[in-house]
Design an enzyme around this catalytic site. Sequence first.
Site, mmCIF file in Angstrom:
data_model
loop_
_atom_site.group_PDB
_atom_site.id
_atom_site.type_symbol
_atom_site.label_atom_id
_atom_site.label_comp_id
_atom_site.label_asym_id
_atom_site.label_seq_id
_atom_site.Cartn_x
_atom_site.Cartn_y
_atom_site.Cartn_z
ATOM 1 N N HIS A 173 0.933 -1.229 -0.101
ATOM 2 C CA HIS A 173 -0.093 0.093 -0.290
ATOM 3 C C HIS A 173 1.110 1.255 -0.018
ATOM 4 O O HIS A 173 0.343 2.281 -0.323
ATOM 5 C CB HIS A 173 -0.837 -0.173 1.196
ATOM 6 C CG HIS A 173 -2.005 -1.041 1.090
ATOM 7 N ND1 HIS A 173 -3.166 -0.632 0.779
ATOM 8 C CD2 HIS A 173 -2.033 -2.216 1.084
ATOM 9 C CE1 HIS A 173 -4.241 -1.790 0.714
ATOM 10 N NE2 HIS A 173 -3.440 -2.595 1.015
ATOM 11 N N ASP A 386 3.426 9.711 -0.997
ATOM 12 C CA ASP A 386 2.106 8.861 -0.603
ATOM 13 C C ASP A 386 1.962 7.537 -1.502
ATOM 14 O O ASP A 386 2.140 7.654 -2.742
ATOM 15 C CB ASP A 386 0.939 9.639 -0.384
ATOM 16 C CG ASP A 386 0.061 9.296 0.796
ATOM 17 O OD1 ASP A 386 0.065 8.240 1.085
ATOM 18 O OD2 ASP A 386 -0.676 10.088 1.199
HETATM 19 P P1 ADQ Z 1 -3.175 6.171 4.819
HETATM 20 O O1 ADQ Z 1 -1.802 6.512 5.105
HETATM 21 O O2 ADQ Z 1 -4.004 5.867 6.262
HETATM 22 O O3 ADQ Z 1 -3.149 4.778 4.017
HETATM 23 P P2 ADQ Z 1 -5.107 7.592 3.110
HETATM 24 O O4 ADQ Z 1 -5.057 6.882 1.796
HETATM 25 O O5 ADQ Z 1 -5.020 8.949 3.060
HETATM 26 O O6 ADQ Z 1 -3.507 7.317 3.953
HETATM 27 O O7 ADQ Z 1 -6.076 7.081 3.944
HETATM 28 C C1 ADQ Z 1 -6.709 7.539 5.034
HETATM 29 C C2 ADQ Z 1 -8.093 7.028 5.546
HETATM 30 O O8 ADQ Z 1 -8.363 7.415 6.744
HETATM 31 C C3 ADQ Z 1 -9.102 7.705 4.425
HETATM 32 O O9 ADQ Z 1 -9.744 6.807 4.003
HETATM 33 C C4 ADQ Z 1 -10.029 8.491 5.135
HETATM 34 O O10 ADQ Z 1 -11.411 8.624 4.936
HETATM 35 C C5 ADQ Z 1 -9.656 8.219 6.698
HETATM 36 N N1 ADQ Z 1 -9.946 9.162 7.467
HETATM 37 C C6 ADQ Z 1 -9.410 10.397 7.267
HETATM 38 N N2 ADQ Z 1 -9.569 11.448 8.256
HETATM 39 C C7 ADQ Z 1 -10.384 10.523 9.092
HETATM 40 C C8 ADQ Z 1 -10.942 10.863 10.520
HETATM 41 N N3 ADQ Z 1 -10.986 11.968 10.851
HETATM 42 N N4 ADQ Z 1 -11.755 9.810 11.080
HETATM 43 C C9 ADQ Z 1 -11.775 8.667 10.665
HETATM 44 N N5 ADQ Z 1 -11.304 8.333 9.362
HETATM 45 C C10 ADQ Z 1 -10.470 9.442 8.732
HETATM 46 C C11 ADQ Z 1 -2.327 4.108 3.466
HETATM 47 C C12 ADQ Z 1 -1.279 4.567 2.430
HETATM 48 C C13 ADQ Z 1 -1.809 5.261 1.325
HETATM 49 C C14 ADQ Z 1 -2.766 4.469 0.737
HETATM 50 C C15 ADQ Z 1 -3.708 3.652 1.610
HETATM 51 C C16 ADQ Z 1 -4.746 2.788 0.819
HETATM 52 O O11 ADQ Z 1 -0.145 5.230 3.178
HETATM 53 O O12 ADQ Z 1 -0.875 6.014 0.401
HETATM 54 O O13 ADQ Z 1 -3.651 5.435 -0.341
HETATM 55 O O14 ADQ Z 1 -2.919 2.892 2.666
HETATM 56 O O15 ADQ Z 1 -3.876 1.812 -0.118
#
Ligand code: ADQ
Length: 500
Positions: A173, A386
């Site tokens: 990921h 990312d």
């Molecule tokens: P993350 O580093 O966690 O994921 P991201 O892809 O932005 O980063 O996902 C964050 C998730 O958390 C989103 O689905 C979002 O909706 C949720 N979220 C954000 N704010 C929130 C809140 N206040 N309360 C609850 N939930 C919240 C890792 C990798 C990424 C990759 C993903 C998926 O680092 O690059 O996109 O896995 O493969």
Amino acid sequence: MIKTSRHTGLIVASNRLPVALTRNDSGNYHIEPGTGGLISALLPVLRDRGGVWVGWPGVSGDVKNIDALLKEANRRSGYQLKPVALTEEERRKFYHGFSNEIIWPLFHDLQSLCNFDPSYWHVYQDVNRRYAEVLAQNSTDGDFIWVHDYHLMNVAMELRQIGAKVKTAFFLHIPFPPLDIFVKLPWRFQLLHALVEYDLLGFQTLRDQRNFIQCVRTLMNDVAVHGKGQVLTLRDSGREVRVGSFPIGIDFNAYVKRATEKEVADKAAQLRNFLPNRQLILGVDRLDYTKGIPQRLEAFRNALIRYPQLHERVTLIQVVVPSREDIPQYNDLKIRIERLVGEINGQFTKPGGWVPIHYVFRSLERSDLLAYYRAAEIALVTPLKDGMNLVAKEYCACSIEEGCVLILSEFAGSAAQMKRGALFVNPYDIEGVADAIYRAFTMDMTERHARMRRLRRAVREQDIFWWVDSFLRAAISRDLSAFPLPEDYVPQNDLGGMSL
Ligand code: ADQ
């Protein structure tokens, strides 16, 4: 859609089970749904297809009624949850240590933040063996095991050593770093050898896939790379490993449906009433140094200095979700962000009136997060690096009226799919990001609609179901033809036409 039923045995393994066990005030444990990118991505898939999920349940040591709690969760979720028990010490060295103080910073090109403690590697190996044992106990010959992410890179190798006759696939990921960064890892050879024990290796983008292939070509004499790097052969055994890029998506329709519900629409309207006559700029990130939050705040400050027209006409809402706070660098980052927010607000706030930054540090209810997405005219998604970044995709899905602007880092994996609609920025370029903020602020509705329509089409067409389908098609039917990214992909800077 590729069909897998229980008898084809789809088994998912990840660091954590998609639930959180928490203790209430009277000392009893109860089960709650988990949060995070991976969980958001996979829940709809297993619900649809049934299967088994193996992972750490969220508490260390022996928990008396854990089996009963998981059985209850199994009944509700429609698939089996199988726990891997870990001690506090194992969690500390495997998860906080090897995974998050070595692999996480290294794979995000931040090698100076790595703590290469040798004991972390030993515990990482032990814990990966434990996951493999639980997987072997819960699978039969011919089953398909889909392992997720950097915590579990050794699992296929351990399964082979146990003698399990299963097919294995791995999806990373996070990004895979370029060769000159990867070689800093003291266990670079062991890790590459472990990875080629999988039958299929999936990366988020073509760039990650190419980085991996370059490491294999340079560091592994016993592996032959065919064609453009979609197939590897192990010279000793003749076994084939397939390699592909599969950019992860979101459940687009579910986001649209939820964002249009009255509860979310009302909360978005309330937010707009509370902050009238201005454009709202939104940042939503887990607390993490890869997300570029301090750099973004500096860019916002720069925009306020260089474009006074923005005063009282914009508000930046920065939501930071608490994460990994027991790792010292994360706590330092939190302090740095809070100091910057205080400084910028101190510099520009109009007494009794405009406050330029609204800072929220907590995990939000889903409906509140979606209300922020709906209410904001501009999203600032500027990670330093990312794997994908789902926030960018969720924001577009929730931009129902299509009048919003996405400012996106060139170094997010999602940039490859979103380059035709977003304003591209280099997150290290403070003035460049400030210019993009001003450009988004002044962008007319015709251009906004055209860009957002393109973005939403990409997010809708390459959604989470498409992602699972492409991955399973590659894994099960050996079809590697549906690769989504153009061969000639290079990041483009939307502002200056610069290419890397
Ligand atoms: P993350 O580093 O966690 O994921 P991201 O892809 O932005 O980063 O996902 C964050 C998730 O958390 C989103 O689905 C979002 O909706 C949720 N979220 C954000 N704010 C929130 C809140 N206040 N309360 C609850 N939930 C919240 C890792 C990798 C990424 C990759 C993903 C998926 O680092 O690059 O996109 O896995 O493969």
